[in-house]
Design a protein around this motif. Sequence first.
Motif, PDB file in Angstrom:
ATOM      1  N   GLY A 232      -6.673   0.071   3.190  1.00 38.44           N
ATOM      2  CA  GLY A 232      -6.265   1.222   2.380  1.00 38.44           C
ATOM      3  C   GLY A 232      -7.035   2.476   2.746  1.00 38.44           C
ATOM      4  O   GLY A 232      -6.463   3.577   2.825  1.00 38.44           O
TER       5      GLY A 232
ATOM      6  N   GLN B   2      -3.583  10.090  -3.420  1.00 37.65           N
ATOM      7  CA  GLN B   2      -4.573   9.035  -3.238  1.00 37.65           C
ATOM      8  C   GLN B   2      -3.850   7.722  -2.975  1.00 37.65           C
ATOM      9  O   GLN B   2      -2.815   7.432  -3.590  1.00 37.65           O
TER      10      GLN B   2
ATOM     11  N   GLN C  65      -5.536   6.008   4.143  1.00 40.14           N
ATOM     12  CA  GLN C  65      -5.881   7.259   3.451  1.00 40.14           C
ATOM     13  C   GLN C  65      -6.358   8.308   4.454  1.00 40.14           C
ATOM     14  O   GLN C  65      -5.991   9.475   4.377  1.00 40.14           O
TER      15      GLN C  65
ATOM     16  N   GLN D 281      -2.692   3.963  -3.050  1.00 41.03           N
ATOM     17  CA  GLN D 281      -2.566   3.013  -4.150  1.00 41.03           C
ATOM     18  C   GLN D 281      -2.215   1.638  -3.584  1.00 41.03           C
ATOM     19  O   GLN D 281      -1.371   1.527  -2.688  1.00 41.03           O
TER      20      GLN D 281
ATOM     21  N   GLN E 158      -9.185  -3.264   1.106  1.00 43.43           N
ATOM     22  CA  GLN E 158      -9.835  -1.983   0.852  1.00 43.43           C
ATOM     23  C   GLN E 158     -10.054  -1.212   2.143  1.00 43.43           C
ATOM     24  O   GLN E 158      -9.847   0.004   2.199  1.00 43.43           O
TER      25      GLN E 158
ATOM     26  N   ASP F 290       5.929  10.568   1.632  1.00 43.93           N
ATOM     27  CA  ASP F 290       5.334   9.327   1.126  1.00 43.93           C
ATOM     28  C   ASP F 290       5.319   8.263   2.233  1.00 43.93           C
ATOM     29  O   ASP F 290       6.225   8.193   3.065  1.00 43.93           O
TER      30      ASP F 290
ATOM     31  N   ILE G 107       0.869  -1.187   0.000  1.00 37.47           N
ATOM     32  CA  ILE G 107       0.000   0.000   0.000  1.00 37.47           C
ATOM     33  C   ILE G 107       0.902   1.232   0.000  1.00 37.47           C
ATOM     34  O   ILE G 107       1.759   1.395   0.889  1.00 37.47           O
ATOM     35  N   TYR G 108       0.697   2.066  -0.999  1.00 29.68           N
ATOM     36  CA  TYR G 108       1.514   3.268  -1.192  1.00 29.68           C
ATOM     37  C   TYR G 108       0.616   4.481  -1.080  1.00 29.68           C
ATOM     38  O   TYR G 108      -0.377   4.613  -1.799  1.00 29.68           O
TER      39      TYR G 108
ATOM     40  N   LEU H 210      -0.544  -1.642  -4.641  1.00 29.95           N
ATOM     41  CA  LEU H 210       0.361  -2.120  -5.685  1.00 29.95           C
ATOM     42  C   LEU H 210       0.528  -3.623  -5.542  1.00 29.95           C
ATOM     43  O   LEU H 210       0.912  -4.125  -4.487  1.00 29.95           O
TER      44      LEU H 210
ATOM     45  N   SER I 136      -1.325  13.957  -6.836  1.00 27.50           N
ATOM     46  CA  SER I 136      -2.568  13.199  -6.588  1.00 27.50           C
ATOM     47  C   SER I 136      -2.364  12.326  -5.351  1.00 27.50           C
ATOM     48  O   SER I 136      -2.004  11.149  -5.459  1.00 27.50           O
TER      49      SER I 136
END
Length: 704
Positions: A654, A592, A658, A594, A651, A628, A581-582, A596, A590
């Motif tokens: 993530g 948001q 976020q 991600q 999900q 990051d 998870i990035y 990967l 952006s």
Amino acid sequence: MSAIRNWLTGTFAGRALLIGAVVKSLTLALGLVAPPSASVEALDTLGDISLVAGAAVLAYRLFVVTKRRLLWRVRRRLTLSYIFIGFVPALLIITFFLLCGVLVVLNLSSYLMQVRVRGVVDQAQFLAQAAALESQRAPDAAAFAETLRRRQGAAASRYPAASYAAIAVDRTCDTATARARGAARPIAGPVIAGPWAHLDPPSTLPSWVTCAGHAGLIVYTEGEGTTRLAVRAVALPDDAMPGYAVVVDVPMTMALAHQLRDDTGTELGAITAVATDAAVHPLEGRSLGGEEGAPRASSATATSLLERPLPWVTFLDYRDWNTGSAGTLTASISTSVAGVYDRFSTASLTPVRSFSFDQILLVVLGIIAASFMVIQVVALGTGLALARSITGSVHQLFTGTERVRMGDFTHKIPISTRDQLGDLAESFNSMTASIEDLLQQKAEKERLEQELKIAREIQMSLLPQGPLRMPGLALTGHCEPAREVGGDYYDFLPLDEHSLGLLIADVAGKGTSAALYMAELKGVMFSLSQLHRSPRALLIAADRILSRHLAKSSFITITYAVVDLKARTLTYARAGHCPLIYMPGPYAPSPQVQILAPDGLVLGLQIDNGEMFTRLLEEVTVPLGRGDLLVLFTDGITEAMNPAGECFGEQRLGALIQQQAHLPFEELRERILREVNGFVGSAAQQDDMTMLLLKVEDVGVSCH
């Protein structure tokens, strides 16, 4: 003494009794030195209440202690249970039916006495009416008196004390028959026939007696107020002017009482008048005396239980002769079961050989009763024997458990029966025989648990200790095995001044075998990281080595990444592991999250010589910027399930990153763990949970 003192001062009952005794002593002393007053009486009442309350509580406590001690043994409980459940109800049923039978006999004897007395009243009325009718045809006074004496003599054959009297009346009887016949001849004065030993003959006819006459009971007193009973009947000639009335008295003498006893099986005793009107007064009479006197209690001795006299009372109605007021009297009666039975046993008239039917019936009933008593005694003995057998086995089990509690595992319970209790004793013996082995197994288990605890400590020491701080970079990790040891692994591998290797891996399975493969993986990865800078090349070499040593049912998922602070990149390869998870920093165009997930096959599958692993493995480079965030994790995080069987999922993880990426680094890690644990709730942890967080604070800075 100290125990008594503690009880008096430390319990409610003791304090209440002590206070009550002190208050009563004080009121007694005050009563001796001063006159009584309301306050002293009130204080004395409070002392009484305190003593009663203390005594009640003390009695309840003694009852509880006594019951506990008496009923501690199961044998006593079972014995009392059988007595109250099996024996007492049978006795109550027998008593109930005996009382019902006695009440039926007593009430039946009372009814028979009332019916028989009414029969005497009806006969007296008939005698009076017959005398009045016959005296009406007498031509003169002499014939009238002779007729009355003759009628009395005839009645005396049945009722020896029957007395007749004809008294003058002056009234008009307005009836259809009387008008048709005219007037009867009046008499000059009373005409007496019979002894009249109980009362003086009446001289006048009370006004309440109608032309139709009267028949009923009257009462009179004898001697020192003893109440006696007599039947009195009055009849008038059926004329418009009767002129006289015939009075017939039948006193309740001993002879009449014997007749009633012979007819009903019930003996009449003392009589008590209960007036229902204030105008009811007994007449004053004379004592009959001798055998012809009033009835008295029988002195006959009963020869059997059925012939034993049973006392009871019956109620009779009577009239006051002077006023006509009604009253009720109670007469004591004495009866027996045999006497009443003889009056109603018509079957006894039909003999069967030398016995009557009722005798045969009584014998049968006696046999049934005797059989019932024998059954009751046998049932009681059997119940007590069963209780003793059961409680004996329970006591043996209790003794055995006490010996086991003291550490004696050689004790054996003797088996005397082959029933369920015997099997229970045999099971107990088998249990005690295996307890020593169980204790040894327990000791062995504790030893293994201690060794696993040491192994866990060793395994945790193989992981990086605490967060890693590098110029421009922050790293932290968390590993929580599902058992004492696990198969998850993460590590930080410094490569040079500006490069750092990161890896996170998950060995298939849990427990000791996975922990051993994890230790082997650490050595392999540390060695290969010094030879290969490319994550893809390193994983290909690791697959070639590990595939020769892993069991066929085992494999390893791994993600290996190289952070190059000088080039501001992160290059990684994923061998069947969870996605990375990035989350770009706030300065990214952006920001948001991600997920990967480049291609790659798990390590250690022995399906070919590594061609498929090499072909599928993909290496990806991600540029790094300030702020990051990268999160590497094992499936124990995303596959954590709640009680409903729902997984936490990538999900949800993530979205959480976020929302919370702005938190401080350590606080973000704890927040992720709290969310996962809150989602799981009371469900058990199914897999190892490992997480690795990397945050870029600055780029272009060399590592030291």
